[in-house]
Design a protein around this motif. Structure first.
Motif, PDB file in Angstrom:
ATOM      1  N   UNK A 259       0.675  -1.317   0.067  1.00 22.89           N
ATOM      2  CA  UNK A 259       0.115   0.242  -0.109  1.00 22.89           C
ATOM      3  C   UNK A 259       0.758   1.189   0.016  1.00 22.89           C
ATOM      4  N   UNK A 260       1.715   1.349   0.848  1.00 23.15           N
ATOM      5  CA  UNK A 260       2.869   2.388   0.842  1.00 23.15           C
ATOM      6  C   UNK A 260       3.432   2.546  -0.361  1.00 23.15           C
ATOM      7  N   UNK A 261       3.765   1.432  -1.068  1.00 21.75           N
ATOM      8  CA  UNK A 261       4.424   1.383  -2.439  1.00 21.75           C
ATOM      9  C   UNK A 261       3.581   2.174  -3.396  1.00 21.75           C
ATOM     10  N   UNK A 262       2.308   1.696  -3.484  1.00 25.38           N
ATOM     11  CA  UNK A 262       1.071   2.333  -4.343  1.00 25.38           C
ATOM     12  C   UNK A 262       1.221   3.783  -4.221  1.00 25.38           C
ATOM     13  N   UNK A 263       1.314   4.155  -2.758  1.00 24.03           N
ATOM     14  CA  UNK A 263       0.918   5.653  -2.604  1.00 24.03           C
ATOM     15  C   UNK A 263       2.062   6.262  -3.032  1.00 24.03           C
ATOM     16  N   UNK A 264       3.325   5.670  -3.465  1.00 24.08           N
ATOM     17  CA  UNK A 264       4.663   6.354  -3.664  1.00 24.08           C
ATOM     18  C   UNK A 264       5.235   6.947  -2.427  1.00 24.08           C
ATOM     19  N   UNK A 265       5.262   6.437  -1.468  1.00 23.12           N
ATOM     20  CA  UNK A 265       5.782   6.959  -0.440  1.00 23.12           C
ATOM     21  C   UNK A 265       7.146   6.643   0.139  1.00 23.12           C
TER      22      UNK A 265
END
Length: 341
Positions: A279-285
């Motif tokens: 999820x963090x990866x998808x949010x580009x964080x």
């Protein structure tokens, strides 16, 4: 199967103004007014009674691989590490493993008897007691699957007698256990090993002696990795088991032991269908920084200490991840890390 070593005088193992950053894998934490690391159950019981007499609160932890200490620890708390509570007893097909033994020691013991049951603990940071408490897991393996009986102290009873509970009554689930619901201190557990040769107590004691020489580096992830990878390579000659190789490759790929961290910061929410890291990866964080802390560029569920980070820096990143996930996915992720103030 719990034994009692000759206890020291309590003044011999209580330290003042101890830097907590030296006792956790995050390398974060201010100076504790009171710190102790008992080496036996007798010392632990004496320490707990001392706290009661002095009106001190206490907080218990192991190697410190899943905790975040405050930058300004409370002056009225005794910080108690069980990482010196090291006992590994072998009797026929049953082992007693104390709370301070690193979980990864089980993988080495398993390799000695050619059992695959404990391979999931290879390079799993943290003490066995913490693993029992939170039902530590990796891939399909979890601590609740390999133990038979847990020993503990019930802090609600003044006698502080050693009690035990069978694994069937431990309420184990995904990173859940009865120990999270009760005022109990985990001392260790029995492990029943059937259909394998007896473990060489001499060999496991030899490994433990080498581990003890690490002294205060027990909480350092880099030292941890070097020690347990080295011991596993020594034992698994001429060919390392495939799953052990996969663990090594996965940890290496995600740079788990390059920076100070506590590994995965949040518990996964399996109702969502994806890991927090994804999820963090998808949010580009990934790669986001604040102060000396960073969301790992290699793993979205790791908050790492890259430049003398403070607890405040880590908590700030926790907040921005939580807010972003709540805004996008409608839930607030639960920290896996124990935040100790």
């Amino acid at each position: 199967m719990i034994s009692h070593k000759e206890p020291r005088q309590i003044e011999q193992f209580i330290n003042k103004q101890e830097k907590l950053a030296n006792h956790c894998s995050y390398g974060i934490g201010g100076r504790a007014e009171y710190f102790a690391s008992p080496r036996s159950i007798t010392e632990l019981v004496e320490l707990l009674r001392y706290c009661s007499q002095q009106g001190l609160e206490y907080t218990i932890f192991g190697i410190g691989s899943n905790v975040l200490f405050s930058d300004q620890p409370s002056a009225n708390i005794m910080y108690v590490s069980l990482k010196e509570l090291l006992q590994f007893d072998v009797k026929d097909n049953e082992w007693f493993v104390s709370a301070g033994i690193p979980m990864s020691m089980l993988a080495l013991a398993g390799e000695l008897i050619q059992s695959e049951d404990f391979q999931f603990t290879h390079l799993l940071p943290g003490s066995f007691g913490a693993g029992i408490y939170m039902n530590a897991k990796y891939y399909h393996g979890q601590i609740g699957d390999v133990i038979s009986r847990v020993y503990y102290l019930d802090m609600a009873e003044p006698s502080l007698e050693i009690k035990s509970i069978p694994v069937e009554e431990c309420k184990y689930g995904y990173k859940q256990s009865i120990f999270q619901e009760k005022p109990w201190i985990v001392l260790g557990a029995d492990i029943t090993v059937e259909d394998y040769p007896s473990l060489s107590e001499t060999e496991i004691e030899s490994i433990l002696e080498r581990y003890m020489l690490m002294k205060d580096n027990k909480s350092n992830l880099m030292q941890f990795h070097a020690f347990f990878s080295g011991e596993m390579k020594r034992l698994s000659q001429p060919e390392t088991p495939i799953f052990i190789q996969e663990i090594e490759e996965y940890r290496s790929k995600n740079k788990h032991f390059i920076n100070h961290s506590c590994g995965s910061y949040f518990k996964n929410n399996y109702d969502i269908g994806q890991s927090i890291g994804a999820l963090v990866d998808h949010l580009q964080m990934k790669g986001t920084t604040y102060g000396g802390a960073m969301i790992s560029p290699h793993h979205g569920n790791m908050l790492i200490n890259v430049n003398d980070a403070t607890a405040g820096d880590i908590l700030h990143l926790q907040r921005i991840i939580s807010e972003a996930i709540y805004k996008e996915y409608g839930f607030i992720p639960e920290p896996e890390v124990q935040i100790i103030k």
